[in-house]
Design an enzyme around this catalytic site. Structure first.
Site, short mmCIF file in Angstrom:
data_model
loop_
_atom_site.label_atom_id
_atom_site.label_comp_id
_atom_site.label_asym_id
_atom_site.label_seq_id
_atom_site.Cartn_x
_atom_site.Cartn_y
_atom_site.Cartn_z
N TYR A 200 28.77 39.66 0.54
CA TYR A 200 28.26 41.03 0.58
C TYR A 200 26.76 41.02 0.35
O TYR A 200 26.19 40.07 -0.19
CB TYR A 200 28.96 41.92 -0.45
CG TYR A 200 28.61 41.62 -1.89
CD1 TYR A 200 27.52 42.23 -2.51
CD2 TYR A 200 29.36 40.71 -2.64
CE1 TYR A 200 27.20 41.96 -3.83
CE2 TYR A 200 29.06 40.44 -3.97
CZ TYR A 200 27.96 41.07 -4.55
OH TYR A 200 27.65 40.79 -5.86
N CYS A 201 26.09 42.10 0.77
CA CYS A 201 24.66 42.29 0.53
C CYS A 201 24.39 43.79 0.48
O CYS A 201 25.32 44.58 0.37
CB CYS A 201 23.83 41.57 1.59
SG CYS A 201 24.18 42.09 3.29
N THR A 202 23.15 44.19 0.59
CA THR A 202 22.79 45.60 0.41
C THR A 202 23.37 46.50 1.49
O THR A 202 24.08 47.47 1.22
CB THR A 202 21.26 45.77 0.36
OG1 THR A 202 20.72 44.88 -0.62
CG2 THR A 202 20.89 47.20 0.02
N ILE A 229 26.83 47.10 0.19
CA ILE A 229 27.04 47.86 -1.04
C ILE A 229 26.89 49.36 -0.79
O ILE A 229 27.63 50.17 -1.35
CB ILE A 229 26.03 47.41 -2.12
CG1 ILE A 229 26.24 45.93 -2.45
CG2 ILE A 229 26.15 48.26 -3.38
CD1 ILE A 229 25.06 45.29 -3.17
#
Length: 351
Positions: A200-202, A229
């Site tokens: 996952y990332c932003t 996110i």
């Protein structure tokens, strides 16, 4: 038509205040071949300038990566015009979770042509960044990350994960995305080829490329959180599902963070008190990004150290002389790495 901004910061703030607009902050990306990047860039600048859009966008032959703010009255027109571009028709728009931190997340419109929309350090012509891992929605993500045979990896940098991350996530201590790929493969993935890999990332762009890269490297069970996110937090709230993210989501605009949960998992880098507010050192020769509580902000006058505090009280000409010879680019700025920060990397005891 003018194709770049010429106003000073003060003039930009005044212009935004006079407009009276309320903005919605949006991010989106798309990996797709763009033949004439400069023409595409200029077209976007003209189109978005007419809509008073502000923010930062990178375009390259491999696609587009945008983090922008749009006046609410112009949002529908913006979306319609964006979707009129064939390869962007229906592209997912990630709406910011927290709009309360500042009225102006961005001050001006910047659209830059880059070699890549995400610097990755990869030089493999056979690599296809659009052949990604499986995208997971909130419910799928929560279920898979509950599985003990799953490895959950945060694809962001150290200063981002320090203030917030998913429960049980591995958070590599890296400065850039290009640093993370070889470190993750060597230190985390090797020997775990049969496990579920979830990243996952932003907003999704880093996982999009990382999941495709690890698939290209031969890993089979590769997954990524759809929309990152930002989308997860919005969807979890809308659906009444468990939010497994703790702390604050770091964002790359004037807000520097949006609150996802009430947990504060970081500490002030200067005194060690619970805090997750990022700031930039006000010394123009430093601009270190670090975590600073309100008490230290007052004590050190927005500086990262007493040395920088001494500098800001010098006459401007002396400050310029001290900066002379330094490369005027982001390369002279550091993000949370300094021996002057006594509590850098310390975890809040209550987290």
């Amino acid at each position: 038509m003018q194709l770049w901004n010429k106003l000073s910061r003060e003039e930009l703030v005044e212009k935004l205040n006079e407009s009276g607009f309320k903005f919605v902050t949006v991010s989106f990306y798309k990996y797709a071949p763009i033949e004439n990047v400069q023409v595409f860039r200029d077209h976007l600048f003209q189109m978005w300038s007419e809509l008073d859009v502000v923010g930062r966008t990178y375009v390259a032959h491999e696609g587009i990566n945008a983090q922008i703010s749009i006046p609410i009255p112009n949002f529908e027109r913006f979306r319609n015009e964006l979707y009129s571009i064939s390869f962007l028709d229906g592209v997912r728009l990630n709406i910011a979770v927290d709009e309360s931190a500042t009225e102006h997340p961005f001050l001006k419109l910047k659209i830059k042509v880059r070699p890549k929309i995400l610097a990755d350090g990869l030089n493999d012509e056979t690599f296809n960044p659009s052949d990604t891992g499986k995208h997971l929605k909130v419910e799928e993500f929560n279920a898979l990350t509950d599985d003990p045979e799953t490895i959950l990896i945060d694809m962001r940098n150290h200063y981002e994960t320090e203030v917030g991350h998913f429960k049980g996530a591995i958070t590599p201590d890296v400065d850039t995305f290009r640093d993370s790929l070889p470190i993750i493969e060597e230190e985390i993935l090797k020997g775990n080829e049969d496990k579920n890999i979830v990243m996952y990332c932003t907003g999704g762009i880093r996982c999009e490329k990382a999941s495709a890269w690890f698939k290209h490297q031969g890993y089979k069970n590769v997954h990524q959180l759809e929309g990152g996110i930002i989308k997860y937090a919005n969807d979890a709230k809308a659906s009444g599902l468990e939010n497994k993210f703790i702390g604050k989501n770091f964002v790359f605009d004037e807000r520097r963070g949006e609150r996802i949960s009430d947990d504060i998992i970081a500490v002030c880098h200067q005194c060690g008190e619970a805090c997750d507010t990022h700031t930039n050192c006000v010394n123009d020769a430093c601009h270190l990004l670090f975590i600073q509580c309100d008490s230290c902000k007052e004590k050190y006058e927005n500086c990262c150290s007493e040395d920088c505090q001494d500098v800001i009280h010098l006459p401007e000409e002396e400050q310029k002389a001290l900066r002379k010879g330094k490369e005027n680019s982001n390369k002279i700025f550091k993000k949370g790495r300094s021996e002057k920060l006594k509590f850098k990397g310390s975890a809040c005891m209550d987290a």
